[in-house]
Design a protein around this motif. Structure first.
Motif, PDB file in Angstrom:
ATOM      1  N   PHE A 107      -1.292   6.423 -15.672  1.00 17.27           N
ATOM      2  CA  PHE A 107      -1.142   4.985 -16.314  1.00 17.27           C
ATOM      3  C   PHE A 107      -1.179   4.233 -14.966  1.00 17.27           C
ATOM      4  N   GLY A 108      -2.021   3.135 -14.947  1.00 18.53           N
ATOM      5  CA  GLY A 108      -2.012   2.497 -13.650  1.00 18.53           C
ATOM      6  C   GLY A 108      -3.173   1.428 -13.592  1.00 18.53           C
ATOM      7  N   ASN A 109      -3.288   0.778 -12.219  1.00 15.52           N
ATOM      8  CA  ASN A 109      -4.155  -0.162 -11.926  1.00 15.52           C
ATOM      9  C   ASN A 109      -4.836   0.136 -10.773  1.00 15.52           C
TER      10      ASN A 109
ATOM     11  N   VAL B 172       0.870   8.855  -7.946  1.00 11.73           N
ATOM     12  CA  VAL B 172      -0.274   8.990  -6.821  1.00 11.73           C
ATOM     13  C   VAL B 172       0.287   7.909  -5.670  1.00 11.73           C
ATOM     14  N   ALA B 173      -0.429   8.037  -4.666  1.00  5.72           N
ATOM     15  CA  ALA B 173      -0.025   7.320  -3.632  1.00  5.72           C
ATOM     16  C   ALA B 173      -0.719   5.696  -3.811  1.00  5.72           C
ATOM     17  N   PRO B 174       0.078   4.761  -3.474  1.00  8.49           N
ATOM     18  CA  PRO B 174      -0.498   3.361  -4.137  1.00  8.49           C
ATOM     19  C   PRO B 174      -1.803   2.961  -2.978  1.00  8.49           C
ATOM     20  N   TYR B 175      -2.432   1.880  -3.419  1.00  8.26           N
ATOM     21  CA  TYR B 175      -3.584   1.372  -3.053  1.00  8.26           C
ATOM     22  C   TYR B 175      -4.652   2.016  -3.203  1.00  8.26           C
ATOM     23  N   HIS B 176      -5.722   1.548  -3.626  1.00  7.37           N
ATOM     24  CA  HIS B 176      -6.934   2.275  -4.191  1.00  7.37           C
ATOM     25  C   HIS B 176      -6.623   3.436  -5.132  1.00  7.37           C
ATOM     26  N   ALA B 177      -5.522   3.101  -5.840  1.00  6.55           N
ATOM     27  CA  ALA B 177      -5.264   4.121  -7.020  1.00  6.55           C
ATOM     28  C   ALA B 177      -6.268   4.279  -7.992  1.00  6.55           C
ATOM     29  N   ASP B 178      -6.948   3.407  -8.235  1.00  2.00           N
ATOM     30  CA  ASP B 178      -8.200   3.584  -9.189  1.00  2.00           C
ATOM     31  C   ASP B 178      -8.918   4.762  -8.784  1.00  2.00           C
TER      32      ASP B 178
END
Length: 366
Positions: free
Chosen positions: A9-11, A31-37
């Motif tokens: 679930f994210g952005n 997951v790790a933040p940034y470029h999570a897509d």
């Protein structure tokens, strides 16, 4: 008890991970933040397929086996994705046992000294000093970190003479009774880092983070050996071979694994153990208010070589809107300290509203 599904679930900035078993139990991770897509694609393409149908209790086995099965595709994103599965399985383990994650490892609930961590280089020294002094008055911080140099700056300052000015101005404004830390974000060659480091020592700075490009281990070691203050680093690193070299040859004085960058709680524990064997403290990287802050608190509580404080970003939520409203209770500082969340697993509840506005994806058993 088999892993039946792995959900994200994210952005583009961050993604939560839910693992469910065939018996209906569930755990949450990130997951790790940034470029999570991008990381979510790796999670569902290269991590989840190896986890589905496996025993949910085999966290350590999965932490080892999945990188082996993806040996042709090593790299940061694989470990950033693996962290989502690993941290969700630790939450699941804690909930099933009725214990916190750190409690599973024998830790007791406690609070930690926090350092106020500035993320800004675009701020004038006088303005930085003013806002840090205000935070001390409002929240009781007695440790502060400021940014120096220029990110991957090839010995350049953000603007001429800013580094010396911000260190002198902040020290003068806060006085000698606070801990002052700095982060150079891979700015310097060894000669320049040592020159800057001696200036820092004159102003009582105790923590010099990532003075050289983090991949240049020999450069960083040279700086560590030349200075009296603590040279620190490791937030970017995920390769176990690099961590062994860093600890066994004392590249730094303090290791700073990021639970989400290194591949999860299991691998962060291993880094801390390597550091402990080498006589080095561990102060994890936790530079935002996503679940990485919660993970760092549990890590500090569980290990035998915790550093003296936990990192807490002081930047406003408006600058990081993706971290707002993810979970409750959000750790807050009081009298300069942050308390470990209570309750089983990570001790937090995920916000349904945050999930509802997130992009959802699921990998599951047929």
């Amino acid at each position: 008890m088999k892993i039946a599904s792995v959900e994200s679930f994210g952005n583009t900035d961050v993604a939560l991970v839910r693992v469910r078993t065939d018996e209906g139990a569930e755990g949450w991770g990130q997951v790790a933040p940034y470029h999570a897509d991008i990381t979510v694609q790796v999670l569902h393409g290269q991590v989840a397929p190896h986890a589905l149908g496996r025993d949910a209790a085999d966290i350590e086995l999965l932490a080892d086996r999945i990188p082996e099965l993806e040996h042709k595709f090593p790299g940061s994103h694989l470990y950033r994705a693996l962290a989502g599965l690993d941290t969700a399985l630790w939450d699941l383990r804690g909930k099933l046992a009725g214990k916190s994650v750190s409690g599973l490892l024998g830790a007791e609930a406690r609070s930690f000294r926090a350092y106020a961590s500035s993320m800004r280089r675009d701020i004038a020294p006088e303005d930085e000093a003013e806002r840090l002094a205000g935070l001390r008055e409002r929240h009781g911080f007695d440790a502060f970190k400021v940014r120096i140099g220029k990110e991957c700056g090839h010995d350049e300052d953000e603007w001429p003479d800013r580094t010396k000015a911000v260190v002198e101005t902040v020290r003068r404004a806060l006085g000698d009774d606070v801990a002052l830390l700095v982060d150079a974000n891979s700015c310097y060659t060894p000669a320049r880092a040592i020159e800057v480091g001696r200036m820092l020592e004159q102003h009582g700075v105790t923590h010099f983070e990532e003075p050289c490009p983090y991949w240049e281990l020999d450069w960083t070691r040279e700086v560590t050996q030349a200075l009296q203050l603590d040279v620190t680093g490791g937030e970017q690193d995920w390769d176990p071979r690099v961590w062994r070299t860093m600890t066994e040859t004392r590249v730094v004085d303090v290791v700073q694994p990021d639970v989400c960058y290194v591949g999860g709680f299991t691998r962060a524990l291993r880094v801390a153990s390597l550091a402990e064997a080498a006589g080095l403290p561990c102060t994890p990287h936790s530079a935002n208010h996503s679940l990485v802050l919660v993970f760092a608190l549990h890590l500090l509580a569980a290990i035998g070589n915790p550093g003296p404080y936990v990192e807490l970003s002081i930047e406003p939520d408006a600058d990081y809107p993706w971290q707002v409203g993810m979970y409750e209770p959000r750790p807050e500082v009081a009298d300069g300290r942050i308390s470990l969340p209570e309750g089983p697993g990570w001790g937090i509840e995920i916000s349904p509203e945050w999930l509802a506005r997130s992009e959802h994806r699921i990998s599951q058993l047929d």
